[in-house]
Enzyme design. Structure first.
Site, PDB file in Angstrom:
ATOM      1  N   ASP A  67       0.483  -1.385  -0.048  1.00  0.00           N
ATOM      2  CA  ASP A  67      -0.010  -0.554  -0.396  1.00  0.00           C
ATOM      3  C   ASP A  67       1.006   1.437  -0.033  1.00  0.00           C
ATOM      4  OD1 ASP A  67       1.183  -0.221   2.592  1.00  0.00           O
ATOM      5  OD2 ASP A  67      -0.900  -0.892   3.147  1.00  0.00           O
ATOM      6  N   ASP A 136      -7.575  -2.652  14.722  1.00  0.00           N
ATOM      7  CA  ASP A 136      -8.614  -3.192  14.557  1.00  0.00           C
ATOM      8  C   ASP A 136      -9.153  -4.495  13.399  1.00  0.00           C
ATOM      9  OD1 ASP A 136      -7.402  -2.312  11.514  1.00  0.00           O
ATOM     10  OD2 ASP A 136      -9.037  -1.055  11.160  1.00  0.00           O
ATOM     11  N   HIS A 138      -6.982  -5.133  10.500  1.00  0.00           N
ATOM     12  CA  HIS A 138      -7.078  -4.639   9.092  1.00  0.00           C
ATOM     13  C   HIS A 138      -5.540  -5.966   8.614  1.00  0.00           C
ATOM     14  CE1 HIS A 138      -4.430  -0.997   9.730  1.00  0.00           C
ATOM     15  NE2 HIS A 138      -3.751  -1.648   9.562  1.00  0.00           N
ATOM     16  N   GLU A 143      -9.151  -2.048   5.201  1.00  0.00           N
ATOM     17  CA  GLU A 143     -10.464  -1.862   6.865  1.00  0.00           C
ATOM     18  C   GLU A 143     -11.266  -2.644   7.127  1.00  0.00           C
ATOM     19  OE1 GLU A 143      -8.860  -0.088   8.695  1.00  0.00           O
ATOM     20  OE2 GLU A 143      -7.566   1.637   8.618  1.00  0.00           O
TER      21      GLU A 143
END
Ligand code: F6R
Length: 263
Positions: A67, A136, A138, A143
Site C-alpha cells: 500500500d 482493527d 486490517h 479496513e
C-alpha cells in the site's frame, strides 16, 4: 495456519527474516510482497545484516508493496515509498527496476490499480507476502467492511488507523485519509503469507485473526481460508489466544520434522 509464538519482538523479527531468507535462497527470483509500519522494521534490519554479513542476494527478486498513502509522493518522508528505501532497499542489492510500490500521486487511480494487479500477474504472482495487522484487524489497508474479494483500489482509512499512524507524523491532521491498497483478494492469491504482530495492543486483533469467525469486519480473518499462512507473534500479541499451548506444541512438532529433514 502455522502459529509461531516467540518470546519477544527481537525473536519474532529474526524468525521472520529467517523465513524470508530461506524463500530467497530456495528461489532467487522470488516475488516478495513487502509491508511497512513499525512491525517489520526489526525483520528488515535482520535482512540487511544477512545481506551484509552473509551475502544474502536480493538481486533477482521482484518486489510489490502492499500500500501507499494517497497524495504522498515518493520523496515525502512519511510515504511508504520513502520508508522502503530508507529501511531496506537502500541497504541491499535489490534491482530498482524490479521494485513496485503503489503510486500515491497516480492521476488515474483506477487505471493505476488495474495495472498494479496486472504487473503482479505478469511477474508470476507473489511467492511470499509479508503482512502486519492493524488493531482493527486490517491487513494492508483493508479496513473493517472491506470485501474479502477486494482488489487493489483507493480506500478510506478508519479512524483507529489514522490515530495509530499519527505517531509517524507531526500531528494527526497530517495523516492522509486515503490510501492505495492491495485488496484482500489480491493478498489471498499470494502463494505463501507471513503475518507478524507484536505487543499487547495487537492481542485482540490476533485472537480474532486466528480464532474468530471469518468476517469482513476483521479482514485478517480471511487468512484462515489460505492454505499456507505462517503467523509469527510475540508472547504479548499472543496473550488473548485460547489455544496457545496447542499452537506451541504443533510448532515444536514442525521444528522436529524440519530438523529430521535437514539431517
Ligand atoms: C503496512 C500495512 C498495514 C500495517 C498495519 C500494522 O504496509 O499494510 O496493514 O501492517 O497497520 O502497522 P504497524 O506495524 O505499524 O503496527
Amino acid at each position: 495456519m502455522r502459529v509461531i509464538i516467540t518470546k519477544d519482538y527481537d525473536e519474532m523479527s529474526k524468525e521472520a527474516a529467517r523465513i524470508i531468507a530461506k524463500q530467497i535462497k530456495e528461489k532467487p527470483d522470488s516475488v516478495i510482497g513487502f509491508a511497512t509500519g513499525g512491525t517489520p522494521l526489526g525483520t528488515y534490519k535482520e535482512l540487511i545484516r544477512m545481506h551484509k554479513e552473509g551475502g544474502l542476494d536480493f538481486s533477482k527478486i521482484t518486489t510489490f508493496n502492499l500500500d501507499e498513502y494517497y497524495g504522498l509522493g515518493p520523496d515525502h518522508p512519511q510515504s511508504y515509498h520513502y520508508y522502503m528505501f530508507e529501511n531496506l532497499f537502500n541497504h541491499v542489492n535489490v534491482d530498482p527496476k524490479k521494485i513496485h510500490i503503489p503510486d500515491g500521486l497516480a492521476k488515474d487511480v483506477e487505471a493505476f490499480c488495474k495495472k498494479y494487479e496486472e504487473e503482479i500477474k505478469k511477474a508470476g504472482g507473489i511467492d511470499l507476502q509479508i503482512l502486519g495487522i492493524g488493531r482493527d484487524g486490517h491487513i494492508a489497508f483493508n479496513e473493517p467492511g472491506s470485501s474479502l474479494a477486494s482488489r487493489t483500489r483507493l480506500v478510506a482509512l478508519a479512524e483507529e488507523t489514522i490515530k495509530d499512524n499519527a505517531r509517524f507524523f507531526e500531528k494527526e491532521e497530517d495523516v492522509p485519509r486515503y490510501a492505495l491498497s492491495m485488496g484482500v483478494g489480491t493478498i489471498l492469491e499470494a502463494k505463501k503469507i507471513l503475518l507478524l504482530a507484536s505487543g499487547e495492543s495487537k492481542a485482540d486483533a490476533v485472537a480474532a485473526l486466528i480464532e474468530g469467525p471469518v468476517t469482513s469486519q476483521v479482514t485478517a480473518s480471511a487468512l484462515q481460508l489460505h492454505p499456507d499462512v505462517t503467523v509469527i507473534i510475540d508472547e504479548a500479541a499472543a496473550s488473548k489466544l485460547k489455544r496457545k499451548s496447542y499452537y506451541k506444541f504443533v510448532d515444536k512438532m514442525y521444528r522436529m520434522l524440519e530438523e529430521k529433514k535437514s539431517l
